[in-house]
Design an enzyme around this catalytic site. Sequence first.
Site, PDB file in Angstrom:
ATOM      1  N   LYS A  13       0.606  -1.232  -0.006  1.00  5.17           N
ATOM      2  CA  LYS A  13       0.024  -0.063  -0.216  1.00  5.17           C
ATOM      3  C   LYS A  13       0.968   1.308  -0.087  1.00  5.17           C
ATOM      4  CE  LYS A  13      -2.170  -1.055   4.053  1.00  5.17           C
ATOM      5  NZ  LYS A  13      -1.525  -2.531   4.266  1.00  5.17           N
ATOM      6  N   ARG A  87      -9.811   0.623   8.512  1.00  5.35           N
ATOM      7  CA  ARG A  87      -9.460  -0.750   8.887  1.00  5.35           C
ATOM      8  C   ARG A  87     -10.449  -1.457   9.589  1.00  5.35           C
ATOM      9  NH1 ARG A  87      -3.332   0.412   8.655  1.00  5.35           N
ATOM     10  NH2 ARG A  87      -2.258  -1.638   9.316  1.00  5.35           N
ATOM     11  N   ARG A 126      12.358  -6.470   5.209  1.00  2.00           N
ATOM     12  CA  ARG A 126      12.249  -5.034   5.378  1.00  2.00           C
ATOM     13  C   ARG A 126      13.072  -4.868   6.632  1.00  2.00           C
ATOM     14  NH1 ARG A 126       6.664  -1.150   5.285  1.00  2.00           N
ATOM     15  NH2 ARG A 126       6.332  -2.669   6.967  1.00  2.00           N
ATOM     16  N   ARG A 138      11.138  -1.169  11.898  1.00  6.07           N
ATOM     17  CA  ARG A 138      10.128  -0.995  12.531  1.00  6.07           C
ATOM     18  C   ARG A 138       9.853  -1.849  13.616  1.00  6.07           C
ATOM     19  NH1 ARG A 138       5.249  -0.149   8.282  1.00  6.07           N
ATOM     20  NH2 ARG A 138       3.841  -1.246   9.901  1.00  6.07           N
ATOM     21  N   ARG A 149      -0.718  -8.558  13.295  1.00  3.69           N
ATOM     22  CA  ARG A 149      -1.114  -7.823  12.517  1.00  3.69           C
ATOM     23  C   ARG A 149      -2.080  -8.471  11.443  1.00  3.69           C
ATOM     24  NH1 ARG A 149       4.704  -5.460  10.648  1.00  3.69           N
ATOM     25  NH2 ARG A 149       3.567  -4.427   9.250  1.00  3.69           N
TER      26      ARG A 149
END
Length: 192
Positions: A13, A87, A126, A138, A149
Amino acid sequence: MNIILLGPPGAGKGTQAQKLVDERGMIQLSTGDMLRAAKTSGTEMGKKVAAVMDAGELVTDEIVIGLIEEKLQGDHGGGFIFDGFPRTLAQADALGALLKAYNTTLDAVIAMEVNDEVLVQRILGRAEEARAAGKEARADDNEESLKVRLMEYYKKTSPLIGYYHAKGQLEWVPGLGAIDEVSAAIAGVLDA
Ligand code: AP5
């Protein structure tokens, strides 16, 4: 033109939103980025959401709807890309009401089709890349938070697929190809 990019963590996204900003002058509204900025700057709200975000859970509807409402009061530029918002069904209803109040509409909801295996590879990849570059990964890019998540996505966000399908606004694009292939598929929807 206002659009939603809908998809699980790691669907791409943010990556695709950035390309739309560069190529079409649209404005990216990423609630994840806004919340991370609040966390980093240590605002009261940032402190309140930090642990929830790090664990991979959703923050309250009230907080994120407030963030979006603030942005809708500003320049509408080449249209908004809602990235990571809504969401939940409550957020989707609130967005509909807000767009109406600002005399604007939602033109498309682009659902990015991916699979869990690739999502896990992308997110853990990542984190790995950040560490290799001497940066901090992160806080929610780890196996444990990612499980939460994904569960939050399937429980609370995936019902939006049916919601927007019923409104005739849902468009699927394949999210598994190379970044440029995904961009081309999105452009195909936007230019149709
Ligand atoms: P948020 O920041 O929105 O995170 P997320 O949805 O988990 O999404 P990501 O940013 O990880 O993935 P993405 O789909 O944007 O993919 P990206 O382009 O980055 O939210 C974080 C947290 O904030 C939430 O868990 C929650 O706590 C809170 N929050 C945010 N919004 C909220 C809301 N509305 N309500 C309640 N709580 C909220 O790509 C990921 C990786 O894949 C990158 O490394 C990228 O380079 C790579 N990649 C992307 N596309 C491709 C491709 N086509 N091929 C290969 N690699 C690719």
